[in-house]
Write a protein that holds these residues in place. Structure first.
Motif, PDB file in Angstrom:
ATOM      1  N   SER A 191      -1.606   1.792 -21.821  1.00 32.40           N
ATOM      2  CA  SER A 191      -2.423   1.480 -22.026  1.00 32.40           C
ATOM      3  C   SER A 191      -2.362   0.455 -21.134  1.00 32.40           C
ATOM      4  N   GLU A 192      -1.375   0.436 -20.036  1.00 31.79           N
ATOM      5  CA  GLU A 192      -1.559  -0.661 -18.459  1.00 31.79           C
ATOM      6  C   GLU A 192      -1.382   0.196 -17.368  1.00 31.79           C
ATOM      7  N   THR A 193      -2.072  -0.646 -16.097  1.00 37.23           N
ATOM      8  CA  THR A 193      -1.836   0.040 -14.964  1.00 37.23           C
ATOM      9  C   THR A 193      -2.231  -1.545 -14.137  1.00 37.23           C
ATOM     10  N   LYS A 194      -0.877  -1.765 -13.309  1.00 32.32           N
ATOM     11  CA  LYS A 194      -1.108  -2.804 -12.010  1.00 32.32           C
ATOM     12  C   LYS A 194      -0.620  -2.198 -10.830  1.00 32.32           C
ATOM     13  N   VAL A 195      -1.781  -2.528  -9.678  1.00 33.75           N
ATOM     14  CA  VAL A 195      -1.416  -2.349  -8.531  1.00 33.75           C
ATOM     15  C   VAL A 195      -0.664  -3.677  -8.119  1.00 33.75           C
ATOM     16  N   ILE A 196       0.853  -3.090  -7.181  1.00 32.31           N
ATOM     17  CA  ILE A 196       1.554  -4.109  -6.375  1.00 32.31           C
ATOM     18  C   ILE A 196       1.939  -3.467  -4.786  1.00 32.31           C
ATOM     19  N   ASP A 197       2.483  -5.046  -4.307  1.00 31.82           N
ATOM     20  CA  ASP A 197       2.581  -3.811  -3.014  1.00 31.82           C
ATOM     21  C   ASP A 197       1.217  -3.740  -2.190  1.00 31.82           C
ATOM     22  N   PRO A 198       0.327  -5.499  -1.991  1.00 26.19           N
ATOM     23  CA  PRO A 198      -0.497  -4.584  -0.502  1.00 26.19           C
ATOM     24  C   PRO A 198       0.030  -5.450   0.905  1.00 26.19           C
ATOM     25  N   GLU A 199       0.721  -5.604   0.722  1.00 23.94           N
ATOM     26  CA  GLU A 199       1.550  -5.364   2.372  1.00 23.94           C
ATOM     27  C   GLU A 199       1.125  -4.484   3.401  1.00 23.94           C
ATOM     28  N   PHE A 200       0.389  -4.318   3.385  1.00 24.07           N
ATOM     29  CA  PHE A 200      -0.037  -3.220   4.151  1.00 24.07           C
ATOM     30  C   PHE A 200      -1.743  -3.017   4.643  1.00 24.07           C
ATOM     31  N   ALA A 201      -1.887  -4.310   3.250  1.00 21.46           N
ATOM     32  CA  ALA A 201      -3.657  -4.291   3.270  1.00 21.46           C
ATOM     33  C   ALA A 201      -4.074  -4.778   4.720  1.00 21.46           C
ATOM     34  N   PHE A 202      -5.377  -4.222   5.096  1.00 24.88           N
ATOM     35  CA  PHE A 202      -6.395  -5.015   6.094  1.00 24.88           C
ATOM     36  C   PHE A 202      -7.822  -3.769   6.385  1.00 24.88           C
ATOM     37  N   TYR A 203      -8.474  -4.268   6.559  1.00 21.86           N
ATOM     38  CA  TYR A 203      -9.591  -3.481   6.708  1.00 21.86           C
ATOM     39  C   TYR A 203      -9.687  -2.561   7.319  1.00 21.86           C
ATOM     40  N   GLY A 204     -10.378  -1.104   6.554  1.00 22.81           N
ATOM     41  CA  GLY A 204     -10.391  -0.279   7.685  1.00 22.81           C
ATOM     42  C   GLY A 204     -10.917   1.025   6.385  1.00 22.81           C
ATOM     43  N   PRO A 205     -11.307   1.602   6.143  1.00 25.43           N
ATOM     44  CA  PRO A 205     -11.896   2.741   5.946  1.00 25.43           C
ATOM     45  C   PRO A 205     -11.518   2.789   4.889  1.00 25.43           C
ATOM     46  N   ALA A 206     -12.699   3.062   3.700  1.00 22.33           N
ATOM     47  CA  ALA A 206     -12.792   2.884   2.152  1.00 22.33           C
ATOM     48  C   ALA A 206     -12.350   4.538   1.786  1.00 22.33           C
ATOM     49  N   GLY A 207     -12.410   5.714   2.628  1.00 17.52           N
ATOM     50  CA  GLY A 207     -11.728   6.749   1.670  1.00 17.52           C
ATOM     51  C   GLY A 207      -9.951   6.302   2.039  1.00 17.52           C
ATOM     52  N   PHE A 208      -9.184   5.814   2.730  1.00 16.50           N
ATOM     53  CA  PHE A 208      -8.623   5.797   3.108  1.00 16.50           C
ATOM     54  C   PHE A 208      -7.358   5.623   1.635  1.00 16.50           C
ATOM     55  N   ASP A 209      -8.205   4.614   1.049  1.00 13.40           N
ATOM     56  CA  ASP A 209      -7.152   3.971  -0.315  1.00 13.40           C
ATOM     57  C   ASP A 209      -6.856   5.605  -1.284  1.00 13.40           C
ATOM     58  N   ILE A 210      -8.559   5.245  -1.378  1.00 13.30           N
ATOM     59  CA  ILE A 210      -8.615   6.906  -2.634  1.00 13.30           C
ATOM     60  C   ILE A 210      -8.000   8.097  -2.245  1.00 13.30           C
ATOM     61  N   GLY A 211      -7.973   8.725  -0.756  1.00 13.62           N
ATOM     62  CA  GLY A 211      -6.958   9.828  -0.480  1.00 13.62           C
ATOM     63  C   GLY A 211      -5.316   9.477  -0.425  1.00 13.62           C
ATOM     64  N   GLN A 212      -4.950   7.814  -0.870  1.00 16.19           N
ATOM     65  CA  GLN A 212      -3.017   7.654  -1.039  1.00 16.19           C
ATOM     66  C   GLN A 212      -3.624   8.264  -2.096  1.00 16.19           C
ATOM     67  N   VAL A 213      -4.124   8.167  -3.254  1.00 16.42           N
ATOM     68  CA  VAL A 213      -4.700   7.680  -4.508  1.00 16.42           C
ATOM     69  C   VAL A 213      -4.612   9.733  -5.196  1.00 16.42           C
ATOM     70  N   PHE A 214      -5.294   9.968  -4.290  1.00 19.54           N
ATOM     71  CA  PHE A 214      -5.085  11.840  -4.396  1.00 19.54           C
ATOM     72  C   PHE A 214      -4.176  12.305  -3.858  1.00 19.54           C
ATOM     73  N   ALA A 215      -3.893  12.622  -2.954  1.00 20.95           N
ATOM     74  CA  ALA A 215      -2.456  13.072  -2.658  1.00 20.95           C
ATOM     75  C   ALA A 215      -1.024  12.211  -3.488  1.00 20.95           C
ATOM     76  N   ASN A 216      -0.750  11.618  -4.052  1.00 20.45           N
ATOM     77  CA  ASN A 216       0.156  10.979  -4.448  1.00 20.45           C
ATOM     78  C   ASN A 216      -0.283  11.779  -6.091  1.00 20.45           C
ATOM     79  N   LEU A 217      -1.411  11.794  -6.322  1.00 20.26           N
ATOM     80  CA  LEU A 217      -1.381  12.813  -7.573  1.00 20.26           C
ATOM     81  C   LEU A 217      -1.293  14.312  -7.309  1.00 20.26           C
ATOM     82  N   LEU A 218      -1.501  14.388  -6.415  1.00 20.19           N
ATOM     83  CA  LEU A 218      -1.457  16.124  -6.279  1.00 20.19           C
ATOM     84  C   LEU A 218       0.383  15.826  -5.473  1.00 20.19           C
ATOM     85  N   PHE A 219       1.310  15.388  -6.063  1.00 21.00           N
ATOM     86  CA  PHE A 219       2.431  15.764  -5.613  1.00 21.00           C
ATOM     87  C   PHE A 219       3.087  16.372  -6.548  1.00 21.00           C
TER      88      PHE A 219
END
Length: 394
Positions: free
Chosen positions: A244-272
């Motif tokens: 029922s819950e989802t929490k996103v943690i550990d954004p120590e790599f946060a910076f301003y970059g291309p939006a597709g990077f975060d989306i692509g990371q989610v895609f890839a780790n579901l693809l595994f």
């Protein structure tokens, strides 16, 4: 913090972590606290503190001045703790349902004290254990839409965005990404690690000039396109989940970059999981589709109702923006698939497969899919075409 004995940086002990917790008045004055160091990451200490007589708990996270995976020979700035804390506060304002509450931060100690999420499980661990988390993709789609829209020029306004870009200049951790995701896997770098059985596959990858060219284009995007505030490391090990819950943690790599990077990371780790979890393959395919569809719908709604750029409020420009995000996300997903297979930091999804033949077969599929997503990202124009490419490799 005058009421703490430590006024300069030193790694916390469990005893000092308890002292810090008591000083925050989070627990009752006579609470009996227990503390356990639970960090399994590469960059930080993480303490779980609970009241043994009650049910309250909290997490204290402290940045280390080096990468644990290598040791003190790989120094890291402690400023990343402030960037992480500021990112958690920013994302928490934009998507409060999906980010832990922050109780206290200290820049000198490089400490963040936050909500106890021990009733949840790291999503990667849960997936490997057979969990499927029915709502995680909807939640991540909403999280991505809100954090990426509201930190963009369109959601924040150009002046406020420029001020925020300055807050999140993060050169040291960006350098890790630039090296480990976009550079080292594509030549014989010392940081690479892979089984001997993959050597011929890896050597072929190193000799693929078109692949290296396309990765350079993606790296250029990562280096130069300050579109949105990224989490920067949004894999399934950075997500706590339950049914029922989802929490996103550990954004120590946060910076301003291309939006597709975060989306692509989610895609890839579901693809595994699509590649290794044959029992629930279709469910994880559906998760990928849901992430994108929920993101697209929510981002579209925000674009049409909250957009601060008058001339950008057109269907044509929205379609162009979403198409760019999707194309970029496929390329970045491909880079993540490859680097997690042959680079320094692997994923348990692949490495925990005990049978060598099965494990190597899965890793070959990961490499093949990574190459396809990088090289064919412009031709894969929608989610249906994306899933079709995935299934061709399986």
């Amino acid at each position: 913090m005058s009421h703490l004995k430590q006024t300069h940086y030193a790694p916390l002990t469990e005893a000092v972590a308890i002292e810090l917790a008591l000083s925050l008045n989070f627990f009752t004055e006579n609470a009996v606290l227990s503390c356990k160091e639970i960090g399994d990451g590469n960059l930080n200490l993480v303490f779980h503190i609970v009241d043994e007589q009650g049910s309250k708990g909290l997490i204290i996270k402290q940045a280390l001045p080096y990468a644990k995976v290598v040791g003190e020979s790989w120094p890291l700035t402690l400023k990343r703790a402030k960037i992480e804390a500021d990112a958690l506060k920013t994302f928490g304002q934009l998507a409060p349902d999906y980010v832990p509450t922050i109780y206290f931060t200290d820049d000198v100690l490089a400490v963040t004290v936050m909500e106890d999420l021990s009733h949840l499980l790291i999503a990667r661990t849960g997936f490997i254990n057979g969990e499927t988390y029915p709502l995680i993709s909807k939640h991540l789609g909403e999280y991505l839409a809100k954090t990426l829209f509201y930190t963009s020029d369109y959601g924040l306004g150009p002046s406020a965005k420029k001020e925020q870009v300055q807050m999140f200049i993060n050169p040291e951790l960006c350098k890790i990404t630039e090296d480990l995701i976009f550079t080292d896997p594509y030549f014989d770098a010392d940081t690479n690690y892979f089984e001997d059985g993959l050597l011929s596959d890896v050597e072929a990858l190193w000799q693929d000039d078109e692949l290296r060219f396309q990765v350079n284009l993606l790296k250029r995007s990562f280096l130069t396109e300050a579109e949105v505030l990224l989490h920067g490391d949004l894999h399934t090990g950075s997500v706590f989940a339950s049914n029922s819950e989802t929490k996103v943690i550990d954004p120590e790599f946060a910076f301003y970059g291309p939006a597709g990077f975060d989306i692509g990371q989610v895609f890839a780790n579901l693809l595994f999981q699509v590649i290794v979890n044959t029992k629930n393959q279709e469910r994880f395919v559906h998760h990928i589709e849901t992430v994108w569809n929920v993101f697209k719908d929510e981002f579209t709604h925000l674009w049409n109702t909250e957009n601060k750029e008058i001339l950008a409020k057109t269907d044509k420009f929205l379609s162009y923006t979403l198409a760019k995000f999707f194309e970029d996300s496929l390329g970045f997903a491909g880079c993540e698939l490859i680097r997690r297979t042959i680079g320094l930091a692997h994923v348990t999804d692949l490495d925990s497969i005990e049978d060598e033949k099965t494990r190597l077969a899965a890793k070959r599929k990961t490499l093949e899919l990574g190459k396809i997503l990088i090289k064919q990202r412009k031709e894969i124009i929608n989610c249906a075409a994306f899933i079709s490419k995935v299934k061709e490799v399986l």
